[in-house]
Design a protein around this motif. Structure first.
Motif, PDB file in Angstrom:
ATOM      1  N   ALA A   1       0.829  -1.206   0.000  1.00 47.40           N
ATOM      2  CA  ALA A   1       0.000   0.000   0.000  1.00 47.40           C
ATOM      3  C   ALA A   1       0.861   1.253   0.000  1.00 47.40           C
ATOM      4  O   ALA A   1       0.536   2.235  -0.666  1.00 47.40           O
ATOM      5  N   SER A   2       1.972   1.225   0.704  1.00 46.74           N
ATOM      6  CA  SER A   2       2.872   2.372   0.742  1.00 46.74           C
ATOM      7  C   SER A   2       3.465   2.645  -0.638  1.00 46.74           C
ATOM      8  O   SER A   2       3.566   3.790  -1.067  1.00 46.74           O
ATOM      9  N   SER A   3       3.819   1.597  -1.344  1.00 45.15           N
ATOM     10  CA  SER A   3       4.339   1.739  -2.696  1.00 45.15           C
ATOM     11  C   SER A   3       3.265   2.284  -3.644  1.00 45.15           C
ATOM     12  O   SER A   3       3.532   3.147  -4.476  1.00 45.15           O
ATOM     13  N   LEU A   4       2.055   1.776  -3.496  1.00 44.80           N
ATOM     14  CA  LEU A   4       0.946   2.263  -4.310  1.00 44.80           C
ATOM     15  C   LEU A   4       0.673   3.727  -4.005  1.00 44.80           C
ATOM     16  O   LEU A   4       0.446   4.528  -4.910  1.00 44.80           O
ATOM     17  N   PHE A   5       0.713   4.091  -2.724  1.00 45.11           N
ATOM     18  CA  PHE A   5       0.498   5.488  -2.344  1.00 45.11           C
ATOM     19  C   PHE A   5       1.514   6.385  -3.043  1.00 45.11           C
ATOM     20  O   PHE A   5       1.157   7.425  -3.597  1.00 45.11           O
ATOM     21  N   ALA A   6       2.768   5.978  -3.037  1.00 47.87           N
ATOM     22  CA  ALA A   6       3.816   6.775  -3.672  1.00 47.87           C
ATOM     23  C   ALA A   6       3.543   6.966  -5.167  1.00 47.87           C
ATOM     24  O   ALA A   6       3.804   8.037  -5.716  1.00 47.87           O
ATOM     25  N   SER A   7       3.019   5.934  -5.819  1.00 47.15           N
ATOM     26  CA  SER A   7       2.728   6.071  -7.249  1.00 47.15           C
ATOM     27  C   SER A   7       1.510   6.955  -7.499  1.00 47.15           C
ATOM     28  O   SER A   7       1.422   7.605  -8.529  1.00 47.15           O
ATOM     29  N   LEU A   8       0.572   6.998  -6.550  1.00 43.13           N
ATOM     30  CA  LEU A   8      -0.594   7.874  -6.692  1.00 43.13           C
ATOM     31  C   LEU A   8      -0.230   9.340  -6.441  1.00 43.13           C
ATOM     32  O   LEU A   8      -0.794  10.234  -7.040  1.00 43.13           O
ATOM     33  N   ASP A   9       0.700   9.570  -5.528  1.00 45.88           N
ATOM     34  CA  ASP A   9       1.102  10.922  -5.128  1.00 45.88           C
ATOM     35  C   ASP A   9       2.054  11.511  -6.169  1.00 45.88           C
ATOM     36  O   ASP A   9       3.257  11.590  -5.973  1.00 45.88           O
ATOM     37  N   LYS A  10       1.483  11.924  -7.288  1.00 48.20           N
ATOM     38  CA  LYS A  10       2.288  12.363  -8.436  1.00 48.20           C
ATOM     39  C   LYS A  10       3.147  13.593  -8.134  1.00 48.20           C
ATOM     40  O   LYS A  10       4.253  13.714  -8.624  1.00 48.20           O
ATOM     41  N   ASP A  11       2.638  14.540  -7.326  1.00 50.82           N
ATOM     42  CA  ASP A  11       3.418  15.749  -7.063  1.00 50.82           C
ATOM     43  C   ASP A  11       4.340  15.619  -5.854  1.00 50.82           C
ATOM     44  O   ASP A  11       5.083  16.536  -5.529  1.00 50.82           O
ATOM     45  N   GLY A  12       4.292  14.450  -5.177  1.00 52.51           N
ATOM     46  CA  GLY A  12       5.210  14.182  -4.080  1.00 52.51           C
ATOM     47  C   GLY A  12       4.994  15.007  -2.826  1.00 52.51           C
ATOM     48  O   GLY A  12       5.905  15.144  -2.017  1.00 52.51           O
ATOM     49  N   ASP A  13       3.773  15.519  -2.641  1.00 52.58           N
ATOM     50  CA  ASP A  13       3.524  16.347  -1.463  1.00 52.58           C
ATOM     51  C   ASP A  13       3.085  15.553  -0.236  1.00 52.58           C
ATOM     52  O   ASP A  13       2.792  16.122   0.819  1.00 52.58           O
TER      53      ASP A  13
ATOM     54  N   SER B   1      -7.730  14.748  -8.068  1.00 54.46           N
ATOM     55  CA  SER B   1      -7.229  14.744  -9.449  1.00 54.46           C
ATOM     56  C   SER B   1      -6.117  13.717  -9.633  1.00 54.46           C
ATOM     57  O   SER B   1      -6.025  13.083 -10.694  1.00 54.46           O
ATOM     58  N   GLU B   2      -5.254  13.509  -8.624  1.00 57.09           N
ATOM     59  CA  GLU B   2      -4.220  12.475  -8.724  1.00 57.09           C
ATOM     60  C   GLU B   2      -4.868  11.094  -8.779  1.00 57.09           C
ATOM     61  O   GLU B   2      -4.457  10.238  -9.560  1.00 57.09           O
ATOM     62  N   LEU B   3      -5.902  10.883  -7.959  1.00 61.88           N
ATOM     63  CA  LEU B   3      -6.616   9.614  -7.968  1.00 61.88           C
ATOM     64  C   LEU B   3      -7.264   9.374  -9.322  1.00 61.88           C
ATOM     65  O   LEU B   3      -7.166   8.291  -9.885  1.00 61.88           O
ATOM     66  N   ARG B   4      -7.895  10.404  -9.872  1.00 62.07           N
ATOM     67  CA  ARG B   4      -8.537  10.287 -11.187  1.00 62.07           C
ATOM     68  C   ARG B   4      -7.520   9.939 -12.267  1.00 62.07           C
ATOM     69  O   ARG B   4      -7.762   9.083 -13.111  1.00 62.07           O
ATOM     70  N   GLY B   5      -6.380  10.592 -12.253  1.00 59.22           N
ATOM     71  CA  GLY B   5      -5.347  10.351 -13.256  1.00 59.22           C
ATOM     72  C   GLY B   5      -4.824   8.926 -13.201  1.00 59.22           C
ATOM     73  O   GLY B   5      -4.618   8.288 -14.234  1.00 59.22           O
ATOM     74  N   CYS B   6      -4.614   8.417 -11.995  1.00 55.19           N
ATOM     75  CA  CYS B   6      -4.114   7.047 -11.855  1.00 55.19           C
ATOM     76  C   CYS B   6      -5.158   6.022 -12.282  1.00 55.19           C
ATOM     77  O   CYS B   6      -4.822   5.009 -12.879  1.00 55.19           O
ATOM     78  N   MET B   7      -6.408   6.271 -11.966  1.00 53.95           N
ATOM     79  CA  MET B   7      -7.471   5.357 -12.382  1.00 53.95           C
ATOM     80  C   MET B   7      -7.571   5.322 -13.903  1.00 53.95           C
ATOM     81  O   MET B   7      -7.731   4.261 -14.492  1.00 53.95           O
ATOM     82  N   ALA B   8      -7.453   6.483 -14.528  1.00 43.63           N
ATOM     83  CA  ALA B   8      -7.513   6.529 -15.992  1.00 43.63           C
ATOM     84  C   ALA B   8      -6.329   5.786 -16.602  1.00 43.63           C
ATOM     85  O   ALA B   8      -6.486   5.033 -17.558  1.00 43.63           O
ATOM     86  N   ALA B   9      -5.147   5.970 -16.033  1.00 49.23           N
ATOM     87  CA  ALA B   9      -3.951   5.314 -16.567  1.00 49.23           C
ATOM     88  C   ALA B   9      -4.006   3.807 -16.350  1.00 49.23           C
ATOM     89  O   ALA B   9      -3.660   3.028 -17.228  1.00 49.23           O
ATOM     90  N   ALA B  10      -4.449   3.390 -15.168  1.00 50.27           N
ATOM     91  CA  ALA B  10      -4.432   1.963 -14.835  1.00 50.27           C
ATOM     92  C   ALA B  10      -5.565   1.201 -15.484  1.00 50.27           C
ATOM     93  O   ALA B  10      -5.385   0.081 -15.944  1.00 50.27           O
ATOM     94  N   LEU B  11      -6.749   1.792 -15.499  1.00 51.06           N
ATOM     95  CA  LEU B  11      -7.924   1.069 -15.977  1.00 51.06           C
ATOM     96  C   LEU B  11      -8.426   1.541 -17.332  1.00 51.06           C
ATOM     97  O   LEU B  11      -9.292   0.912 -17.922  1.00 51.06           O
ATOM     98  N   GLY B  12      -7.910   2.682 -17.785  1.00 52.65           N
ATOM     99  CA  GLY B  12      -8.376   3.217 -19.053  1.00 52.65           C
ATOM    100  C   GLY B  12      -9.781   3.769 -18.979  1.00 52.65           C
ATOM    101  O   GLY B  12     -10.441   3.954 -19.984  1.00 52.65           O
ATOM    102  N   GLU B  13     -10.241   4.032 -17.766  1.00 52.88           N
ATOM    103  CA  GLU B  13     -11.590   4.564 -17.560  1.00 52.88           C
ATOM    104  C   GLU B  13     -11.503   5.874 -16.804  1.00 52.88           C
ATOM    105  O   GLU B  13     -10.705   6.028 -15.883  1.00 52.88           O
ATOM    106  N   ASP B  14     -12.357   6.812 -17.199  1.00 52.25           N
ATOM    107  CA  ASP B  14     -12.409   8.081 -16.492  1.00 52.25           C
ATOM    108  C   ASP B  14     -13.274   7.959 -15.254  1.00 52.25           C
ATOM    109  O   ASP B  14     -14.291   7.278 -15.256  1.00 52.25           O
ATOM    110  N   MET B  15     -12.845   8.609 -14.202  1.00 55.38           N
ATOM    111  CA  MET B  15     -13.601   8.687 -12.959  1.00 55.38           C
ATOM    112  C   MET B  15     -14.005  10.150 -12.806  1.00 55.38           C
ATOM    113  O   MET B  15     -13.179  11.041 -13.027  1.00 55.38           O
TER     114      MET B  15
END
Length: 154
Positions: A6-18, A24-38
């Motif tokens: 989960a920690s590794s996944l969190f790091a990949s979701l946290d695109k701006d590293g804050d 918006s980060e969650l939406r972007g990752c869902m679109a990239a991983a699943l190819g579906e817009d949220m």
């Protein structure tokens, strides 16, 4: 071990590293991983469900808590279905062949999940597969994936 994944996944979701995951980060990752817009509303609802401090963002501790709750809530049937779904995200199948995770399909999905900043080479993907490739065919079947997720990571 769930915390490490989960920690590794969190790091990949946290695109701006804050240290926080925004809608918006969650939406972007869902679109990239699943190819579906949220929708923004769906992402905000997911965040609100786990946002303990009410700031509209998920910090690492809130995310880890959510991951632990999700693991505890899954019954054996639910866990099997979740594994099947996860396997399907990584798997690749030619017509008439059984689905399997190949080094190329693993590389493709990890590139989507991790973004362009962290690319794994084909040799790294082969090494990851080799560790759990029980029959030595160079790919992971669902049963091998299940063993990996149960014994290797959890």
């Amino acid at each position: 071990m769930v915390a490490m994944v989960a920690s590794s996944l969190f790091a990949s979701l946290d695109k701006d590293g804050d240290g926080k995951v925004s809608a918006s980060e969650l939406r972007g990752c869902m679109a990239a991983a699943l190819g579906e817009d949220m929708s923004e509303e769906e992402a905000a609802a997911i965040l609100a469900a786990a946002d303990a401090d009410g700031d509209g963002l998920l910090d690492r501790d809130e995310f880890l808590s959510l991951a632990r709750e999700a693991e505890c809530a899954a019954d054996e049937g639910g866990r099997y279905e979740c594994l099947r779904e996860a396997f399907g995200m990584y798997a690749n199948a030619a017509d008439g062949e059984e689905q399997c995770i190949t080094p190329a399909s693993l590389k493709e999905m990890l590139s989507r999940l991790l973004g362009t900043s962290q690319h794994l080479g084909m040799e790294e993907c082969r090494a990851m597969i080799c560790r759990f490739d029980l029959n030595g065919d160079g790919v992971l079947s669902f049963d091998e994936f299940r063993v990996m997720m149960h014994d290797g990571l959890m």
